[in-house]
Design an enzyme around this catalytic site. Sequence first.
Site, PDB file in Angstrom:
ATOM      1  N   HIS A  74       6.425   7.047 -32.593  1.00 57.14           N
ATOM      2  CA  HIS A  74       7.031   7.602 -33.813  1.00 57.14           C
ATOM      3  C   HIS A  74       6.689   9.080 -34.013  1.00 57.14           C
ATOM      4  O   HIS A  74       7.525   9.853 -34.469  1.00 57.14           O
ATOM      5  CB  HIS A  74       6.640   6.745 -35.033  1.00 57.14           C
ATOM      6  CG  HIS A  74       7.260   5.385 -34.974  1.00 57.14           C
ATOM      7  ND1 HIS A  74       6.532   4.211 -35.008  1.00 57.14           N
ATOM      8  CD2 HIS A  74       8.559   5.007 -34.813  1.00 57.14           C
ATOM      9  CE1 HIS A  74       7.359   3.179 -34.892  1.00 57.14           C
ATOM     10  NE2 HIS A  74       8.585   3.634 -34.776  1.00 57.14           N
ATOM     11  N   ASP A 151      26.649   0.352 -38.595  1.00 55.39           N
ATOM     12  CA  ASP A 151      26.658   0.721 -37.183  1.00 55.39           C
ATOM     13  C   ASP A 151      26.560   2.247 -37.041  1.00 55.39           C
ATOM     14  O   ASP A 151      27.404   2.978 -37.581  1.00 55.39           O
ATOM     15  CB  ASP A 151      27.955   0.205 -36.550  1.00 55.39           C
ATOM     16  CG  ASP A 151      27.939   0.327 -35.032  1.00 55.39           C
ATOM     17  OD1 ASP A 151      27.109   1.102 -34.494  1.00 55.39           O
ATOM     18  OD2 ASP A 151      28.748  -0.351 -34.384  1.00 55.39           O
ATOM     19  N   ASP A 169      16.852   6.238 -32.723  1.00 53.96           N
ATOM     20  CA  ASP A 169      15.696   5.345 -32.540  1.00 53.96           C
ATOM     21  C   ASP A 169      16.254   3.946 -32.320  1.00 53.96           C
ATOM     22  O   ASP A 169      16.179   3.079 -33.178  1.00 53.96           O
ATOM     23  CB  ASP A 169      14.814   5.409 -33.794  1.00 53.96           C
ATOM     24  CG  ASP A 169      13.561   4.561 -33.653  1.00 53.96           C
ATOM     25  OD1 ASP A 169      13.342   3.978 -32.586  1.00 53.96           O
ATOM     26  OD2 ASP A 169      12.817   4.470 -34.644  1.00 53.96           O
ATOM     27  N   ASP A 172      17.795  -1.163 -26.625  1.00 45.25           N
ATOM     28  CA  ASP A 172      18.289  -0.920 -25.264  1.00 45.25           C
ATOM     29  C   ASP A 172      19.803  -0.739 -25.192  1.00 45.25           C
ATOM     30  O   ASP A 172      20.513  -1.106 -26.122  1.00 45.25           O
ATOM     31  CB  ASP A 172      17.933  -2.126 -24.394  1.00 45.25           C
ATOM     32  CG  ASP A 172      16.447  -2.282 -24.275  1.00 45.25           C
ATOM     33  OD1 ASP A 172      15.734  -1.368 -24.673  1.00 45.25           O
ATOM     34  OD2 ASP A 172      16.022  -3.329 -23.767  1.00 45.25           O
ATOM     35  N   PRO A 176      23.957  -4.481 -29.517  1.00 45.43           N
ATOM     36  CA  PRO A 176      24.470  -3.486 -30.474  1.00 45.43           C
ATOM     37  C   PRO A 176      24.140  -2.051 -30.081  1.00 45.43           C
ATOM     38  O   PRO A 176      24.771  -1.113 -30.541  1.00 45.43           O
ATOM     39  CB  PRO A 176      23.780  -3.868 -31.788  1.00 45.43           C
ATOM     40  CG  PRO A 176      22.589  -4.673 -31.406  1.00 45.43           C
ATOM     41  CD  PRO A 176      22.954  -5.376 -30.128  1.00 45.43           C
TER      42      PRO A 176
HETATM   43  N1  SAM Z   1      10.984   1.901 -30.741  1.00 43.42           N
HETATM   44  C1  SAM Z   1      11.923   0.966 -30.305  1.00 43.42           C
HETATM   45  C2  SAM Z   1      12.150   0.859 -28.837  1.00 43.42           C
HETATM   46  O1  SAM Z   1      12.358   1.833 -28.147  1.00 43.42           O
HETATM   47  O2  SAM Z   1      12.064  -0.255 -28.337  1.00 43.42           O
HETATM   48  C3  SAM Z   1      13.184   1.026 -31.111  1.00 43.42           C
HETATM   49  C4  SAM Z   1      12.866   0.353 -32.399  1.00 43.42           C
HETATM   50  S1  SAM Z   1      14.056   0.127 -33.618  1.00 43.42           S
HETATM   51  C5  SAM Z   1      13.493  -1.450 -34.149  1.00 43.42           C
HETATM   52  C6  SAM Z   1      15.605  -0.157 -32.796  1.00 43.42           C
HETATM   53  C7  SAM Z   1      16.679  -0.572 -33.789  1.00 43.42           C
HETATM   54  O3  SAM Z   1      17.953  -0.097 -33.380  1.00 43.42           O
HETATM   55  C8  SAM Z   1      16.828  -2.083 -33.949  1.00 43.42           C
HETATM   56  O4  SAM Z   1      16.348  -2.475 -35.201  1.00 43.42           O
HETATM   57  C9  SAM Z   1      18.329  -2.339 -33.798  1.00 43.42           C
HETATM   58  O5  SAM Z   1      18.824  -3.291 -34.718  1.00 43.42           O
HETATM   59  C10 SAM Z   1      18.893  -0.943 -34.045  1.00 43.42           C
HETATM   60  N2  SAM Z   1      20.229  -0.716 -33.509  1.00 43.42           N
HETATM   61  C11 SAM Z   1      20.708  -1.115 -32.295  1.00 43.42           C
HETATM   62  N3  SAM Z   1      21.996  -0.738 -32.166  1.00 43.42           N
HETATM   63  C12 SAM Z   1      22.341  -0.074 -33.302  1.00 43.42           C
HETATM   64  C13 SAM Z   1      23.536   0.550 -33.763  1.00 43.42           C
HETATM   65  N4  SAM Z   1      24.647   0.562 -33.013  1.00 43.42           N
HETATM   66  N5  SAM Z   1      23.528   1.145 -34.990  1.00 43.42           N
HETATM   67  C14 SAM Z   1      22.402   1.131 -35.757  1.00 43.42           C
HETATM   68  N6  SAM Z   1      21.251   0.541 -35.379  1.00 43.42           N
HETATM   69  C15 SAM Z   1      21.221  -0.057 -34.163  1.00 43.42           C
END
Ligand code: SAM
Length: 294
Positions: A74, A151, A169, A172, A176
């Site tokens: 972070h 989204d 952030d 993978d 989503p």
């Molecule tokens: N630090 C982490 C890692 O590299 O593994 C990332 C953590 S954060 C929890 C990742 C977040 O991205 C998830 O909560 C997921 O729901 C969100 N996410 C994935 N695709 C997304 C999208 N298209 N729009 C918004 N959020 C999304």
Amino acid sequence: MSTVKTDCRPSAHAGWVTEVQTPSLRFSMAVNEILYQGKSEFQEIIVADTKQFGRVLSLDGVFQTSDAEEWVYHEMIAHVPLYMHPHPERVLIIGGGDGGSAREVLRHPEVRAVDMVEIDAEVIRLAKQYFPQIASALIAEPDRLHVTVGDGLAKVAATENEYDVIIVDCSDPIGPGEGLFQRQFYRDACRALKAGGLLVQQTDSPFLRGALVHDIVRVMSDEFAYARLYLAAIPIYPSGMHSFMLASKGEDPLTALRRPVDIAPLRYYNDAIAKAAFVLPNFVKTLLRERPQE
Ligand code: SAM
């Protein structure tokens, strides 16, 4: 962060949570207790209390963050772009549902507004419940923070010339998160930034996923004036060597001036790290030029 769809079955392997990092590599943590296990509209979610790293969040079998070392990720995803931008007033965070990026961004007094767009409301809810220290900004709800469930792709597609810094952030490039690693997203995000704007995205392990890192740098370099890779040591991510991509509409991140650190305490980021993180080992320089075989 890994690109392999994995199984993470604490019940199948009593006392352990496991991320399958490659078909021939697994990373397991001994567990005191599984605190939550369920499926949201978007992904499998596990919160485990582990012996080594404290509480750990796993999405679709991939370890995302842990109490013990979340500060590396972070601090490095937030402070590298924020200290490089001369006047970071408006920041967009895409994903980041655990709240750690928002917490670090809000430590910068010159930031007037942070918009966070997270697709999965369950991640936000569980972060507040099980990771109150990481999610402290989500819990405190300061006026400067605006959280939306939605989204990130749609958000940047509908935005023009609005942000100084965008922090991707994300999880993978599967499920989503898939579209967040594609050309159209980078094109839209570049348009959503003001002149001189910066975008940072976490981009996996050069050691284990060199071809993916190569592809992202190529596409980002097409869409932005500059795209530069930097590194941080993140203990729970595959290989421990994690990369971030910093894309710039204005100055080259390798030569841009950085404002000196003025917030404390920081446990990883400092003025020297901000520079050193962009110094790359030879094998990484090579894979940025030549796509490795996988
Ligand atoms: N630090 C982490 C890692 O590299 O593994 C990332 C953590 S954060 C929890 C990742 C977040 O991205 C998830 O909560 C997921 O729901 C969100 N996410 C994935 N695709 C997304 C999208 N298209 N729009 C918004 N959020 C999304």
